[in-house]
Design a protein around this motif. Structure first.
Motif, PDB file in Angstrom:
ATOM      1  N   LYS A  19     -48.681 -51.292 -33.977  1.00  0.00           N
ATOM      2  CA  LYS A  19     -49.936 -50.533 -33.981  1.00  0.00           C
ATOM      3  C   LYS A  19     -51.130 -51.407 -33.588  1.00  0.00           C
ATOM      4  O   LYS A  19     -52.272 -51.124 -33.963  1.00  0.00           O
ATOM      5  CB  LYS A  19     -50.125 -49.890 -35.354  1.00  0.00           C
ATOM      6  N   ASP A  26     -49.037 -40.275 -38.131  1.00  0.00           N
ATOM      7  CA  ASP A  26     -47.723 -40.942 -38.182  1.00  0.00           C
ATOM      8  C   ASP A  26     -46.622 -40.231 -38.967  1.00  0.00           C
ATOM      9  O   ASP A  26     -45.490 -40.180 -38.487  1.00  0.00           O
ATOM     10  CB  ASP A  26     -47.840 -42.425 -38.548  1.00  0.00           C
ATOM     11  N   TYR A  35     -49.947 -49.265 -56.232  1.00  0.00           N
ATOM     12  CA  TYR A  35     -48.702 -48.740 -56.803  1.00  0.00           C
ATOM     13  C   TYR A  35     -48.480 -49.267 -58.216  1.00  0.00           C
ATOM     14  O   TYR A  35     -47.575 -48.815 -58.906  1.00  0.00           O
ATOM     15  CB  TYR A  35     -47.520 -49.116 -55.889  1.00  0.00           C
ATOM     16  N   VAL A  42     -51.164 -52.944 -50.773  1.00  0.00           N
ATOM     17  CA  VAL A  42     -50.180 -52.138 -50.046  1.00  0.00           C
ATOM     18  C   VAL A  42     -48.749 -52.375 -50.510  1.00  0.00           C
ATOM     19  O   VAL A  42     -48.464 -53.247 -51.339  1.00  0.00           O
ATOM     20  CB  VAL A  42     -50.299 -52.341 -48.514  1.00  0.00           C
ATOM     21  N   SER A  43     -47.869 -51.591 -49.895  1.00  0.00           N
ATOM     22  CA  SER A  43     -46.459 -51.558 -50.310  1.00  0.00           C
ATOM     23  C   SER A  43     -45.790 -52.927 -50.263  1.00  0.00           C
ATOM     24  O   SER A  43     -45.015 -53.268 -51.163  1.00  0.00           O
ATOM     25  CB  SER A  43     -45.702 -50.572 -49.422  1.00  0.00           C
ATOM     26  N   PHE A  54     -43.722 -49.053 -47.103  1.00  0.00           N
ATOM     27  CA  PHE A  54     -44.357 -47.727 -47.001  1.00  0.00           C
ATOM     28  C   PHE A  54     -43.719 -46.914 -45.878  1.00  0.00           C
ATOM     29  O   PHE A  54     -43.466 -45.720 -46.014  1.00  0.00           O
ATOM     30  CB  PHE A  54     -45.853 -47.913 -46.730  1.00  0.00           C
ATOM     31  N   ARG A  55     -43.456 -47.590 -44.759  1.00  0.00           N
ATOM     32  CA  ARG A  55     -42.864 -46.868 -43.625  1.00  0.00           C
ATOM     33  C   ARG A  55     -41.435 -46.449 -43.953  1.00  0.00           C
ATOM     34  O   ARG A  55     -40.954 -45.434 -43.447  1.00  0.00           O
ATOM     35  CB  ARG A  55     -42.952 -47.730 -42.363  1.00  0.00           C
ATOM     36  N   PHE A  99     -49.581 -38.604 -49.907  1.00  0.00           N
ATOM     37  CA  PHE A  99     -48.849 -38.845 -48.659  1.00  0.00           C
ATOM     38  C   PHE A  99     -47.630 -37.935 -48.648  1.00  0.00           C
ATOM     39  O   PHE A  99     -47.025 -37.714 -49.696  1.00  0.00           O
ATOM     40  CB  PHE A  99     -48.351 -40.295 -48.592  1.00  0.00           C
ATOM     41  N   ALA A 126     -53.693 -38.938 -40.796  1.00  0.00           N
ATOM     42  CA  ALA A 126     -53.188 -39.714 -39.646  1.00  0.00           C
ATOM     43  C   ALA A 126     -51.964 -38.966 -39.160  1.00  0.00           C
ATOM     44  O   ALA A 126     -51.352 -38.205 -39.927  1.00  0.00           O
ATOM     45  CB  ALA A 126     -52.820 -41.138 -40.031  1.00  0.00           C
ATOM     46  N   SER A 156     -56.591 -42.789 -42.002  1.00  0.00           N
ATOM     47  CA  SER A 156     -55.985 -44.128 -42.018  1.00  0.00           C
ATOM     48  C   SER A 156     -55.520 -44.547 -40.633  1.00  0.00           C
ATOM     49  O   SER A 156     -54.730 -45.460 -40.486  1.00  0.00           O
ATOM     50  CB  SER A 156     -54.791 -44.136 -42.976  1.00  0.00           C
ATOM     51  N   PHE A 167     -47.251 -56.082 -43.835  1.00  0.00           N
ATOM     52  CA  PHE A 167     -47.103 -55.716 -45.249  1.00  0.00           C
ATOM     53  C   PHE A 167     -46.861 -54.214 -45.460  1.00  0.00           C
ATOM     54  O   PHE A 167     -46.690 -53.782 -46.585  1.00  0.00           O
ATOM     55  CB  PHE A 167     -48.353 -56.110 -46.041  1.00  0.00           C
ATOM     56  N   TYR A 168     -46.919 -53.412 -44.389  1.00  0.00           N
ATOM     57  CA  TYR A 168     -46.723 -51.958 -44.559  1.00  0.00           C
ATOM     58  C   TYR A 168     -45.265 -51.539 -44.480  1.00  0.00           C
ATOM     59  O   TYR A 168     -44.957 -50.343 -44.558  1.00  0.00           O
ATOM     60  CB  TYR A 168     -47.505 -51.160 -43.493  1.00  0.00           C
ATOM     61  N   TYR A 172     -56.855 -51.456 -50.638  1.00  0.00           N
ATOM     62  CA  TYR A 172     -55.491 -50.934 -50.777  1.00  0.00           C
ATOM     63  C   TYR A 172     -54.536 -52.106 -50.942  1.00  0.00           C
ATOM     64  O   TYR A 172     -54.342 -52.894 -50.030  1.00  0.00           O
ATOM     65  CB  TYR A 172     -55.111 -50.122 -49.534  1.00  0.00           C
ATOM     66  N   GLN A 174     -54.918 -50.702 -34.889  1.00  0.00           N
ATOM     67  CA  GLN A 174     -55.252 -51.408 -36.127  1.00  0.00           C
ATOM     68  C   GLN A 174     -55.774 -52.810 -35.767  1.00  0.00           C
ATOM     69  O   GLN A 174     -55.502 -53.335 -34.692  1.00  0.00           O
ATOM     70  CB  GLN A 174     -54.018 -51.484 -37.024  1.00  0.00           C
ATOM     71  N   ASP A 198     -54.170 -38.467 -47.203  1.00  0.00           N
ATOM     72  CA  ASP A 198     -54.029 -39.317 -46.019  1.00  0.00           C
ATOM     73  C   ASP A 198     -54.190 -38.455 -44.769  1.00  0.00           C
ATOM     74  O   ASP A 198     -53.580 -37.393 -44.659  1.00  0.00           O
ATOM     75  CB  ASP A 198     -52.651 -39.977 -46.017  1.00  0.00           C
ATOM     76  N   LYS A 202     -57.778 -53.068 -46.023  1.00  0.00           N
ATOM     77  CA  LYS A 202     -56.340 -52.943 -46.227  1.00  0.00           C
ATOM     78  C   LYS A 202     -55.605 -53.898 -45.293  1.00  0.00           C
ATOM     79  O   LYS A 202     -55.961 -53.961 -44.114  1.00  0.00           O
ATOM     80  CB  LYS A 202     -55.955 -51.494 -45.914  1.00  0.00           C
TER      81      LYS A 202
HETATM   82  C1  PBG Z   1     -50.435 -44.414 -42.233  1.00  0.00           C
HETATM   83  C2  PBG Z   1     -50.591 -45.352 -43.383  1.00  0.00           C
HETATM   84  C3  PBG Z   1     -49.926 -46.561 -43.582  1.00  0.00           C
HETATM   85  C4  PBG Z   1     -50.258 -46.991 -44.850  1.00  0.00           C
HETATM   86  C5  PBG Z   1     -51.170 -46.077 -45.382  1.00  0.00           C
HETATM   87  N1  PBG Z   1     -51.371 -45.061 -44.456  1.00  0.00           N
HETATM   88  C6  PBG Z   1     -48.937 -47.269 -42.742  1.00  0.00           C
HETATM   89  C7  PBG Z   1     -49.305 -47.669 -41.376  1.00  0.00           C
HETATM   90  O1  PBG Z   1     -50.470 -47.691 -40.969  1.00  0.00           O
HETATM   91  O2  PBG Z   1     -48.374 -47.978 -40.633  1.00  0.00           O
HETATM   92  C8  PBG Z   1     -49.718 -48.228 -45.514  1.00  0.00           C
HETATM   93  C9  PBG Z   1     -49.697 -48.230 -46.997  1.00  0.00           C
HETATM   94  C10 PBG Z   1     -48.803 -49.233 -47.621  1.00  0.00           C
HETATM   95  O3  PBG Z   1     -48.150 -50.073 -46.966  1.00  0.00           O
HETATM   96  O4  PBG Z   1     -48.728 -49.211 -48.857  1.00  0.00           O
HETATM   97  N2  PBG Z   1     -51.440 -44.324 -41.312  1.00  0.00           N
END
Ligand code: PBG
Length: 329
Positions: free
Chosen positions: A223, A123, A319, A279-280, A205-206, A78, A121, A166, A201-202, A277, A227, A119, A254
Motif C-alpha cells: 500500500k 479493502d 486490542y 495495531v494488530s 489484522f489482514r 470492522f 475503506a 483509514s 505491523f498490520y 492505534y 499509506q 472503518d 498509526k
Molecule cells: C484498513 C485498515 C487496516 C488497519 C485498520 N484499517 C489495514 C491496512 O491498512 O492494511 C490495521 C489495523 C491493525 O493492524 O490492527 N484500511
C-alpha cells in the motif's frame, strides 16, 4: 544540588509514586476495535491475535454490554466480508443492509449510549484487497473518494456516530464532510487516519479480515502509493493539518509504539484530539513473547499503553482495552 535534592525521595513508596504520577490510564482512554462476521453463534479466535475474536451479530450484543459494564464506551467496527461479495469498487460497502450497517444497528440496539465508530475503506470489500479502486496497476484516488463519501453516508444513516476513514486517499475528508453536511448529518464526526504509515505491523489484522492485497500480476502488492513512508516525520504533520482543514474532528497516528515521536510532533503542532492505534502486530508481538514466557504480559501491556498516552494520545485504539481495564480494576 545533592544532597539537598535527592530524586529518589519521590520514589520511596507506591503511595508517593502514585501521588506524583503524570500519566494515569482509565477506561475513558480507549476505543475498542470489534471484528464482525456473517453467521450465527460465531465467536472465533483470530489465529495471529490470541484471545481476540470475530463475532457474529447475534453474539455482538453480549460483547458490547460486557465492554460497557467495564466502562469502555466507544467501539470501532470492522467487518469481514464474504469473498463472493467482493469486487473492485466495493459495491457491497454501500448496501444499506450490509454487514457493517447491520452491525451498527446491533450495537446501538444493545447499548444505545455506546459511541460507534466505523472503518471506512474499500479493502475488506475489494477483491484486490486495496483501499481504493484499482485501474491500470494504480489505486485511483478521486473515484475512490466518491465511494468513501457514499459509504460514510450509509454508515451515518445506519446510526454511526463517527466514521473513521483509514484509506489515505487525498481529499477524502473533504468529500466525506461535504456529503455528510449536504445530507444533514452535521453532528456525525470524522476520525481521520491522518498519519497512517505503510507498515508491516498490520499483518494479523489482514488475517482477521482476509483483506491482504492480492498477489496478482499488475496489481500493487503493498500500500506504499497511498499509506505513508515510515521514514518520514514532517509529512505526518502536513497530513494531519490538511485533514483538519478538510473537516476531521479527530486525527490519528498509526501504528502506535514505533511512532511515538510522530504522536509528540503532532500533539505539539495541532489542537484537535489525537488518536493512536496500537495495531494488530503490536498486540501479536506481546502475546507471542508472553506465551513463550519471555515477557511479563500485564506489565509490558501497561508500560506500552502508558507510553502511548504519555507521548500525547488522547484516545487509544487497542486490542488490549478489555485486558487492561480488568487489570486496573
Ligand atoms: C484498513 C485498515 C487496516 C488497519 C485498520 N484499517 C489495514 C491496512 O491498512 O492494511 C490495521 C489495523 C491493525 O493492524 O490492527 N484500511
Amino acid at each position: 544540588m545533592y544532597p539537598l535534592r535527592r530524586n529518589r525521595r519521590l520514589r520511596t513508596s507506591e503511595a508517593i509514586r502514585s501521588l506524583v504520577r503524570e500519566t494515569v490510564i482509565t477506561p475513558n482512554d480507549f476505543l475498542v476495535p470489534l471484528f464482525v462476521v456473517e453467521g450465527n453463534g460465531i465467536k472465533e479466535e483470530i489465529p495471529s491475535m490470541p484471545n481476540y475474536y470475530r463475532f457474529s451479530l447475534d453474539l455482538l450484543p453480549l460483547e458490547v454490554k460486557t465492554l460497557w459494564a467495564l466502562g469502555l464506551k466507544s467501539v470501532l467496527l470492522f467487518v469481514k466480508v464474504p469473498d463472493t461479495l467482493k469486487d473492485n469498487s466495493g459495491t457491497e460497502a454501500l448496501n444499506p443492509d450490509g454487514l457493517m450497517q447491520r452491525a451498527i444497528k446491533t450495537v446501538k440496539d444493545a447499548v444505545p449510549e455506546m459511541l460507534v465508530m466505523t472503518d471506512v475503506a474499500l479493502d475488506p470489500y475489494s477483491n484486490f484487497g486495496h483501499d481504493g479502486i484499482v485501474a491500470n496497476g494504480q489505486i485511483v484516488n478521486d473515484d475512490t473518494n466518491a465511494i468513501l463519501a457514499e459509504m460514510s453516508l450509509s454508515h451515518a444513516h445506519a446510526g454511526a456516530d463517527f466514521v473513521a476513514p483509514s484509506d489515505m486517499m487525498d481529499g477524502r475528508i473533504f468529500e466525506i464532510r461535504t456529503l455528510l453536511e449536504d445530507e444533514g448529518f452535521h453532528t456525525t464526526g470524522i476520525m481521520s487516519y491522518s498519519a497512517k504509515y505503510a507498515s508491516a505491523f498490520y499483518g494479523p489484522f489482514r488475517d482477521a479480515l482476509d483483506s491482504a492485497p492480492a498477489d496478482l500480476q499488475d496489481i500493487p502488492k503493498d500500500k506504499k502509493t497511498y499509506q505513508m513512508d515510515f521514514a518520514n516525520r514532517k509529512e505526518a504533520i502536513k497530513e494531519s493539518r490538511m485533514d483538519i482543514e478538510e473537516g476531521a474532528d479527530i486525527v490519528m497516528v498509526k501504528p502506535g509504539l514505533a511512532y511515538l515521536d510522530i504522536v509528540r510532533d503532532i500533539r505539539e503542532a495541532i489542537d484537535v484530539p489525537i488518536a493512536v492505534y496500537q495495531v494488530s502486530g503490536e498486540y501479536a508481538m506481546l502475546k507471542a513473547a508472553a506465551a513463550k514466557g519471555w515477557l511479563d504480559h500485564d506489565a509490558v501491556m501497561l508500560e506500552q499503553i502508558t507510553a502511548i498516552k504519555r507521548a500525547g494520545a488522547h484516545i487509544i485504539a487497542s486490542y488490549f482495552a478489555k485486558d487492561i481495564v480488568k487489570l486496573l480494576g
